[in-house]
Design a protein around this motif. Structure first.
Motif, PDB file in Angstrom:
ATOM      1  N   ARG A 180       0.823  -1.207   0.000  1.00 15.37           N
ATOM      2  CA  ARG A 180       0.000   0.000   0.000  1.00 15.37           C
ATOM      3  C   ARG A 180       0.861   1.263   0.000  1.00 15.37           C
ATOM      4  NH1 ARG A 180      -4.669  -1.230  -2.139  1.00 15.37           N
ATOM      5  NH2 ARG A 180      -5.826  -2.788  -0.990  1.00 15.37           N
ATOM      6  N   LEU A 181       1.990   1.215   0.683  1.00 12.49           N
ATOM      7  CA  LEU A 181       2.814   2.406   0.839  1.00 12.49           C
ATOM      8  C   LEU A 181       3.708   2.679  -0.363  1.00 12.49           C
ATOM      9  CD1 LEU A 181       3.872   1.953   4.577  1.00 12.49           C
ATOM     10  CD2 LEU A 181       2.440   3.795   3.668  1.00 12.49           C
ATOM     11  N   VAL A 182       4.198   1.618  -1.012  1.00 11.27           N
ATOM     12  CA  VAL A 182       5.119   1.803  -2.132  1.00 11.27           C
ATOM     13  C   VAL A 182       4.358   2.402  -3.319  1.00 11.27           C
ATOM     14  CG1 VAL A 182       6.647   0.678  -3.786  1.00 11.27           C
ATOM     15  CG2 VAL A 182       6.602  -0.087  -1.400  1.00 11.27           C
ATOM     16  N   PRO A 183       4.710   3.628  -3.750  1.00  9.47           N
ATOM     17  CA  PRO A 183       3.949   4.286  -4.836  1.00  9.47           C
ATOM     18  C   PRO A 183       3.980   3.524  -6.153  1.00  9.47           C
ATOM     19  CG  PRO A 183       5.366   5.851  -3.673  1.00  9.47           C
ATOM     20  CD  PRO A 183       5.757   4.487  -3.191  1.00  9.47           C
ATOM     21  N   ALA A 184       5.024   2.701  -6.365  1.00 12.73           N
ATOM     22  CA  ALA A 184       5.169   2.006  -7.648  1.00 12.73           C
ATOM     23  C   ALA A 184       4.225   0.819  -7.798  1.00 12.73           C
ATOM     24  CB  ALA A 184       6.616   1.536  -7.822  1.00 12.73           C
ATOM     25  N   GLY A 206      -0.534   8.600   0.982  1.00  9.64           N
ATOM     26  CA  GLY A 206      -0.719   9.030  -0.405  1.00  9.64           C
ATOM     27  C   GLY A 206      -2.005   9.816  -0.598  1.00  9.64           C
ATOM     28  N   ALA A 207      -3.062   9.394   0.100  1.00  6.45           N
ATOM     29  CA  ALA A 207      -4.348  10.082  -0.028  1.00  6.45           C
ATOM     30  C   ALA A 207      -4.260  11.516   0.483  1.00  6.45           C
ATOM     31  CB  ALA A 207      -5.430   9.315   0.730  1.00  6.45           C
ATOM     32  N   LEU A 230       8.362  12.028  -0.918  1.00  5.97           N
ATOM     33  CA  LEU A 230       8.723  10.633  -1.152  1.00  5.97           C
ATOM     34  C   LEU A 230       9.560  10.058  -0.010  1.00  5.97           C
ATOM     35  CD1 LEU A 230       8.690   8.197  -3.030  1.00  5.97           C
ATOM     36  CD2 LEU A 230      10.728   9.114  -4.155  1.00  5.97           C
ATOM     37  N   LEU A 231      10.495  10.826   0.517  1.00  7.32           N
ATOM     38  CA  LEU A 231      11.389  10.315   1.557  1.00  7.32           C
ATOM     39  C   LEU A 231      10.627   9.888   2.823  1.00  7.32           C
ATOM     40  CD1 LEU A 231      14.512  12.641   1.177  1.00  7.32           C
ATOM     41  CD2 LEU A 231      14.229  10.263   0.440  1.00  7.32           C
TER      42      LEU A 231
END
Length: 243
Positions: free
Chosen positions: A151-155, A186-187, A218-219
């Motif tokens: 869920r956390l990894v944007p890719a 992300g939301a 991103l960090l």
């Protein structure tokens, strides 16, 4: 004759929700891509804001239902909906509405996939040997960490994160909780971008969806990913020491 047709009919019924989702997703990919976009939002923003001001609660409910439908049927426009949540309701409670709608939709596609394929596939993986069984065992041993990571990894595509847990037998409650919590970072980022859409539209520009890949945003997300992965790393280190 009836003995052989009944199992086939039962199998088809189990797959029917998933078949419907795939069919609607395929149709939506071709018919809705020209409507669920930023231009449509810009063209209708005054009407949307007026309706929201007159029917705030109804707007919130309809918005979350529409978001759930887009996610549940894997339709195009999820990014637009997230920004729309910020545009209509500000960063908060817009982020809450976005996360709630997305979670409901994710649960729907999870249940359809698990009912149609997941239970049988998970059972086959449990009884299999070799690499497949090792993958299943690895996920089972680190479910919370793996669920938060995807869920956390944007890719990781959102629909992939919805389907994989269903196919490896993740419990519904654990899936729902990790989805709700895991998509919050992300939301919040995209909802905050949506909260400033009025100014973006006034300048005749389009929002920057790549903002999540900027270092300042991103960090911290990668830091959360590392925190989620820590139990997996510690378990692997302890396993090697045990050897």
């Amino acid at each position: 004759m009836s003995d052989t047709s009944q199992p086939n009919s039962s199998g088809l019924m189990r797959k029917l929700p998933l078949i419907i989702i795939v069919a609607v997703a395929a149709i939506g990919a071709f018919t809705l891509k020209d409507y669920l976009n930023f231009q449509t939002l810009a063209d209708n923003r005054e009407a949307l804001l007026s309706f929201r001001d007159s029917n705030y609660l109804l707007t919130a409910i309809v918005f979350m239902a529409a978001y759930a439908a887009i996610v549940g049927f894997s339709l195009p426009g999820a990014a637009v909906m997230t920004l729309t949540g910020g545009f209509l309701f500000a960063t908060f409670p817009g982020a809450l509405f976005n996360v709630t709608g997305a979670t409901i939709g994710a649960i729907a596609i999870f249940l359809a996939a698990r009912w149609g394929l997941g239970e049988r596939l998970a059972a086959k993986m449990d009884t299999s040997d070799g690499l497949i069984k090792k993958i299943k065992e690895g996920i089972d041993e680190n479910q919370w960490s793996m669920l938060f990571l995807i869920r956390l990894v944007p890719a990781v595509p959102f629909f992939v994160a919805n389907l994989v847990p269903a196919l490896v037998g993740v419990p519904l409650g654990r899936y729902a909780m990790s989805t709700f919590i895991g998509i919050i970072p992300g939301a919040v980022v995209y909802t905050s971008v949506g909260a400033g859409l009025g100014e973006v539209f006034d300048r005749g520009e389009t929002p920057n969806l790549g903002i999540i890949f900027e270092p300042a945003i991103l960090l911290p997300i990668l830091g959360l990913c590392a925190l989620a992965a820590l139990p997996i790393v510690l378990k692997a280190v302890r396993g090697k020491k045990g050897l």
